[in-house]
Design an enzyme around this catalytic site. Sequence first.
Site, short mmCIF file in Angstrom:
data_model
loop_
_atom_site.label_atom_id
_atom_site.label_comp_id
_atom_site.label_asym_id
_atom_site.label_seq_id
_atom_site.Cartn_x
_atom_site.Cartn_y
_atom_site.Cartn_z
CG ASP A 1 0.51 2.68 3.73
OD1 ASP A 1 1.05 2.12 4.78
OD2 ASP A 1 -0.26 2.30 3.09
CG HIS B 1 -2.36 7.50 2.42
ND1 HIS B 1 -3.43 6.42 2.89
CD2 HIS B 1 -1.84 6.50 1.55
CE1 HIS B 1 -3.47 6.02 2.68
NE2 HIS B 1 -3.01 5.59 2.23
#
Length: 239
Positions: free
Chosen positions: A46, A188
Site C-alpha cells: 500500500d 508498505h
Amino acid sequence: MKIQRIIFLVAAVLLLGSVVASETAISVDSQVEIPAGEKYIALTFDDGPKADTTSRLLDGLRDRGAKATFFLVGKQIEPNAALVKRMKAEGHQIGNHTWDHLKLQGASSQAVLEEVSKTDAELCSLLGDDEYWVRPPFGQIDQCQEALFTVPLVKWSVDPWDWKLRNTDKDVAAVLKQVKSGDIILMHDTVPESVDAALKIIDVLQEKGYVFVTVKELLEKNKVTPQPCIMYYSDKRHS
C-alpha cells in the site's frame, strides 16, 4: 469509456440515495473468505509508489520470480509513471488506494466517488482500461457505501504493522509467525525496512514451497469468482 464512467458516477449517487444510511462499518469479519488451497500467498503493498523503495522492491521481486499486488495512491502515480508501467509489464496486479489516502469510512458519497474515480482515471490513462480493484485506506467502508463500487475490494489476513515497527527483523518475524497458504499479506513499499522484510519473507517461504501470486491469481487458484462490492481477505479472520 469516459461516458460510461460518468454514467456510472451518476447512477451510483442515485443508487446510494435509495439506501438507508448505516453507521455499521464493514470489517474483515463480515466479508467473504478465500478458502485455503495450495501453497499460494498474495503479498500486497500500500501507499506507493515511491521512487527509491518501490524500484528496489520491483528489482527484488523480479530476481525472485515473485508476483505482488500494489494498491497505489492516485496523486503519486504520475510522478512515478515509469514505475507503474514497469509493475504492469512485469506481471504485478495494480489496484486503487484512493487519490489522497482518504479514510472512506464516514466520508460522503461524493468524496468516495471522487477519490476512487480520479485514481481509476489516472490508471486508465497511463495503463489502459482495466478493472483496478480497490483497497480502502485502513480497510474500512460504511455499509451504505457498498453500492459505490463496481470492482472487488481487498483487505488482508496478515498485518505485521510494518509501517509502525519500521524494523526488518520484527516485520519478518510477525509475518512468519502467522502466515499460511491462502493469506493476503499487507505491507508498505514506501518504508525501506518493509522492502527489506518483504524480500526476506519471500526467500524464507519460497524455500518452504510457497508461491507468490497476485490477489486476482490467488482467488482464481482457490476457485473463487471475484464479485464487485465484496471485501476479500483470505481464509483467516481478524477481529
